[in-house]
Each structure stands twice: as structure tokens, then as C-alpha cells.
Design an enzyme around this catalytic site. Structure first.
Site, PDB file in Angstrom:
ATOM      1  N   ASP A 106      -8.698 -13.968 -28.999  1.00 53.04           N
ATOM      2  CA  ASP A 106      -9.624 -14.323 -30.073  1.00 53.04           C
ATOM      3  C   ASP A 106      -8.856 -14.793 -31.308  1.00 53.04           C
ATOM      4  OD1 ASP A 106     -11.599 -13.452 -28.379  1.00 53.04           O
ATOM      5  OD2 ASP A 106     -11.779 -11.482 -29.329  1.00 53.04           O
ATOM      6  N   LYS A 107      -9.553 -15.501 -32.172  1.00 52.73           N
ATOM      7  CA  LYS A 107      -8.916 -16.042 -33.374  1.00 52.73           C
ATOM      8  C   LYS A 107      -8.266 -14.945 -34.214  1.00 52.73           C
ATOM      9  CE  LYS A 107      -9.830 -19.123 -37.292  1.00 52.73           C
ATOM     10  NZ  LYS A 107     -10.853 -19.953 -38.000  1.00 52.73           N
TER      11      LYS A 107
END
Length: 249
Positions: A106-107
Site C-alpha cells: 500500500d502507499k
């Protein structure tokens, strides 16, 4: 393998563009088996030849592999669609147009991200059939409990109506400083936001997430955040063996 053009081979090895390789050849800086090659269209079998550019020997390989210590704020993509792609972190000598991330982070997730140009290896490493482990260091809003350990191990959780494979939750990864807010989780699949959703299903919230290992490959303690390096031959071979492939190429 069969014979290929010199400019194609050197481009594959990252020497430069076809125009740059043409200039190197015209300058007499490229040799194949000790012979100066001035024609960038010259064909030969790179798996059998000794290639040198400006006196430096090049080892031919079909595929490439590296690891990246991904910081938060970067998307697991090689294209700039929704944010800064992780390839923006790579130094010039590691830049390629054909890198493929092995799975996603995920970011806002940090840690170990593998990249390769071998599509078959990528497919196997990310397919649930091969049950390649992913190990995460997790910080939580509330303490993890022995009940969480038991539920994760039993495979009793579901996401989107499908049962999850059993997972290993390790309380207090640092035995010298026990802290139930800090745990390690080992999973064998990679569903969307899986780690965060697993803890959410137990009424908890992930406040920090970092991948520390992917299969047999661990994030080195000396690889700084945002840093990257090529995989060693031993690391690459271990990945192939983990998914039933004989040898790296």
C-alpha cells in the site's frame, strides 16, 4: 539461445540507447570475443560470447532482479498514474522500462519490495498455490492477544466471503522488550489490504506496517529506506527454488 543484434543485446543489458550503442561501436569501444565490433547490427549468441564495453566485461543474463526498501508515499507501480511510482526511487544504473513489482505494498506501507523482469517467476511468487510467505512488522492501536493468534492460525477469518489461509501471528517480536502493540504477521497470500483488514476484523487498527521478508528474502538491516540493490545469485536462486523453478536465467 540464438544470435541477436549487438545493439539489442547491449540495450537489454542497460548499456544505453541504440544511438548511444552505435556511437560506442563506431568508436571501437565494443569487443566480442576479443574482436572489435564497429557494426552495431552485428549478430552473435550472447550466452556463448565474451562481451566488453570500454574495457569492462558484461555478463549476459536473460532476466533481472532487485530489492527495494519502499518508503511510505509511493505507489507500487512503474507508471505515474495516481502518485509517485516506486521506480522513481531507483538510481540511473538500475532504471529499466520492463521492471515488474512482485506483489503490492500500500502507499502508506514500508519495507521489502521485489522487482523482476521474469513474468513466470512473478506469477508464481504471487499465486496462492505456491504459498510463498510474506512477513510483516505491525504496530497496532490496541494490544494483540493470544485469541488473535489462535484465530489467525485456525484460518477462521474471511475476507469478501472467502476464507483466509492460516496465518502466523507472533506477539512481541522483540523478546527483550515485550510490547503487545508491536507484532509480526506471516501470511501466505496477498489479498487487497489483507493485513489491515485481518486486524480490523478483530476490532483492531494497524497504525504502521512494514514488510520485512518475502519468501526466503529478508530486508537487510543495512538497506536504507528508499534504497535498492540487485539480488545476489544466491538470493535469486532461492526465489526460483521456492516456487518450483529449477534455475535462474
Amino acid at each position: 539461445m540464438g544470435k541477436e543484434r549487438l545493439d539489442k543485446i547491449l540495450g537489454h543489458l542497460g548499456v544505453g540507447t541504440r544511438k548511444e550503442i552505435h556511437r560506442l561501436a563506431r568508436a571501437g569501444l565494443i569487443t566480442v570475443d576479443g574482436e572489435i565490433i564497429t557494426d552495431s547490427a552485428f549478430k552473435f549468441d550472447p550466452s556463448l560470447a565474451r562481451i566488453e564495453v570500454a574495457g569492462e566485461r558484461l555478463e549476459y543474463q536473460t532476466y533481472f532482479y532487485l530489492m527495494l526498501n519502499k518508503p511510505a508515499g509511493y505507489i507500487t507501480s512503474t507508471k505515474d498514474r495516481d502518485g509517485i511510482p516506486i521506480t522513481a526511487l531507483l538510481p540511473e544504473e538500475l532504471q529499466r522500462d520492463d521492471w515488474m513489482p512482485v506483489g503490492r505494498l500500500d502507499k502508506d506501507t514500508e519495507g521489502l519490495l521485489l522487482l523482476t523482469t521474469d513474468g513466470e517467476l512473478l506469477h508464481r511468487l504471487t499465486h496462492p498455490r505456491w504459498k510463498v510467505t510474506k512477513r510483516y512488522y505491525v504496530e497496532l492501536a490496541r494490544p494483540a492477544t493470544p485469541d488473535d493468534v489462535a484465530v489467525f492460525a485456525a484460518g477462521d477469518l474471511e475476507l469478501d466471503g472467502e476464507a483466509l489461509q492460516p496465518a502466523e501471528l507472533h506477539l512481541s517480536p522483540d523478546p527483550y522488550k515485550p510490547d503487545p502493540y508491536k507484532v509480526e504477521l506471516v501470511i501466505r497470500e496477498g489479498r487487497f489490504h489483507q493485513v489491515k483488514r485481518m486486524f480490523a476484523a478483530r476490532g483492531n487498527e494497524v497504525t504502521y506496517l512494514k514488510r520485512v521478508a518475502f519468501g526466503p528474502i529478508w530486508l537487510p538491516a543495512d538497506l536504507p529506506l528508499g534504497g535498492s540493490r540487485k539480488l545476489t545469485a544466491e538470493e535469486t536462486q532461492a526465489l526460483y527454488h521456492a516456487v518450483g523453478l529449477a534455475n535462474a536465467k
